[in-house]
Design a protein around this motif. Structure first.
Motif, PDB file in Angstrom:
ATOM      1  N   THR A  23      -5.384  -0.167   1.216  1.00  0.00           N
ATOM      2  CA  THR A  23      -5.115  -1.385   0.456  1.00  0.00           C
ATOM      3  C   THR A  23      -3.865  -1.240  -0.408  1.00  0.00           C
ATOM      4  O   THR A  23      -3.506  -2.151  -1.154  1.00  0.00           O
ATOM      5  N   ASN A  69     -11.589  -7.207   7.751  1.00  0.00           N
ATOM      6  CA  ASN A  69     -10.347  -6.685   8.318  1.00  0.00           C
ATOM      7  C   ASN A  69     -10.626  -5.784   9.496  1.00  0.00           C
ATOM      8  O   ASN A  69     -11.670  -5.137   9.575  1.00  0.00           O
ATOM      9  N   GLY A 265      -9.740  -1.754  -4.286  1.00  0.00           N
ATOM     10  CA  GLY A 265      -9.120  -2.012  -2.983  1.00  0.00           C
ATOM     11  C   GLY A 265      -8.714  -3.457  -2.805  1.00  0.00           C
ATOM     12  O   GLY A 265      -7.647  -3.889  -3.248  1.00  0.00           O
ATOM     13  N   THR A 266      -9.618  -4.241  -2.198  1.00  0.00           N
ATOM     14  CA  THR A 266      -9.326  -5.624  -1.837  1.00  0.00           C
ATOM     15  C   THR A 266      -8.790  -6.456  -3.003  1.00  0.00           C
ATOM     16  O   THR A 266      -7.951  -7.347  -2.796  1.00  0.00           O
ATOM     17  N   PHE A 269      -5.110  -7.363  -3.225  1.00  0.00           N
ATOM     18  CA  PHE A 269      -4.454  -8.380  -2.390  1.00  0.00           C
ATOM     19  C   PHE A 269      -4.267  -9.688  -3.157  1.00  0.00           C
ATOM     20  O   PHE A 269      -3.303 -10.402  -2.944  1.00  0.00           O
TER      21      PHE A 269
END
Ligand SMILES: Cc1cc2nc3c(=O)[nH]c(=O)nc-3n(C[C@H](O)[C@H](O)[C@H](O)COP(=O)(O)O)c2cc1C
Length: 304
Positions: A23, A69, A265-266, A269
């Motif tokens: 990520t 993903n 992580g995500t 984005f």
């Protein structure tokens, strides 16, 4: 001032917040936005023996409270990682966590030898990627294979500590955790993504070209908290917790469940500053609640 230092498998992190593998790439884009030295550590994109271009597109689909993903371990290969990326990351005062993925035990051993020689601080053994055909999750869903992959990496890692990354796509995660620990894992990280699928009802085609993908983001936080708590009660080695962390209080939850450090992580984005924000919010939480050292949070949940 709260003492934000923690240790993970003998490696001292200046704070418990690291970025999750896959990520953050190798940090280049984010390095233009903030000083990477603010992070406790950087788990880099999963590395394989040879360069991989990953799966065909579309590789990402949005879901309520998360994403699916199937990137398929796109990376330049371990030699390029060691020669080009490690020296660039070394310029920052943060810990480098290599993430390695093999198709065979021999590949895991070779990857371990190469990344240790390149001078990374910690090796994360990815036995839990749901998006590649060979290896990946196949190692992480069987206790004997999980132990064998951990052992293959450990034997070639020299003094570099080894952390095995567990898959949530199992019936009993503690069984895999114990197997990795008994094969010599110095730490465990969890959770990788949960296998999922979406279908475009107009075309009746799966939205992701790989058909299935890995679910991450806020939707998986409760699963991560539950699994970290179960694993913390089953093993003695320290844990790096991850899955859906988007705030300081999410990070505190994973630490209370048993994690010594937490990966974001995500959330990166949607907000490239998410990891540094989570770190400040966690520090603020500690200060407001009279927590002198953040490590006191680890395992402090009071279960009913
Ligand atoms: C786009 C994407 C790529 C990922 N690539 C990797 C990878 O290469 N190796 C790995 O171990 N985990 C990989 N992961 C899993 C994350 O490191 C993390 O375990 C998971 O996404 C849960 O955390 P999150 O909800 O905060 O994203 C990837 C996740 C995403 C979303």
């Amino acid at each position: 001032m709260t003492d934000m230092r923690v240790t993970l498998a003998g490696v001292e992190l200046k704070n418990p917040i690291v970025v999750a593998s896959g990520t953050f790439g190798f940090g280049h884009e984010y390095g233009e936005l903030f000083d990477l030295s603010e992070l406790g550590g950087i788990c880099v994109k999963g590395t394989t023996v040879s360069r991989r271009d990953g799966n065909p597109s579309p590789r990402i689909a949005e879901t309520p409270s998360g994403i699916l993903n199937a990137v398929g371990l796109q990376n330049p290969g371990v030699d390029a990682f060691c020669a080009e990326e490690v020296p660039l990351l070394r310029k920052f005062d943060t810990k480098i966590i290599a993430n390695i993925s093999g198709n065979t035990l021999e590949e895991y051993a070779l990857l371990s030898e190469k990344v240790s020689a390149a001078g990374v601080d910690l090796i994360e053994v990815n036995i839990s990627c749901p998006n590649v055909k060979a290896g990946g999750m196949a190692f992480g869903t069987d206790p004997r294979s999980a132990a064998a992959a951990t052992d293959a990496v450990k034997r070639k890692a020299g003094k570099v500590p080894v952390m095995t990354k567990l898959s949530p796509n199992v019936t009993d995660i503690t069984e895999i955790a114990r197997a990795a620990e008994s094969a010599g894992a110095d730490a465990l990280s969890l959770i990788n993504t949960l296998l999922g699928m979406r279908i475009d009802v107009r075309t009746r085609r799966p939205i992701i070209r790989n058909n299935t993908g890995g679910l991450s983001g806020p939707a998986v936080l409760p699963v991560a908290v539950r699994m970290v708590w179960q694993v913390a009660n089953a093993v003695k080695v320290p844990l790096l917790g991850m899955g859906g962390v988007a705030s300081g209080s999410d990070a505190a939850e994973l630490m209370m469940a048993g994690a010594s450090a937490v990966a974001v992580g995500t959330a990166l984005f949607g907000d490239p500053y998410a990891a540094v924000r989570v770190r400040s919010e966690l520090e603020e939480f500690c200060e407001t609640n009279g927590v002198a050292a953040v490590r006191e949070l680890t395992g402090s949940v009071r279960p009913w």
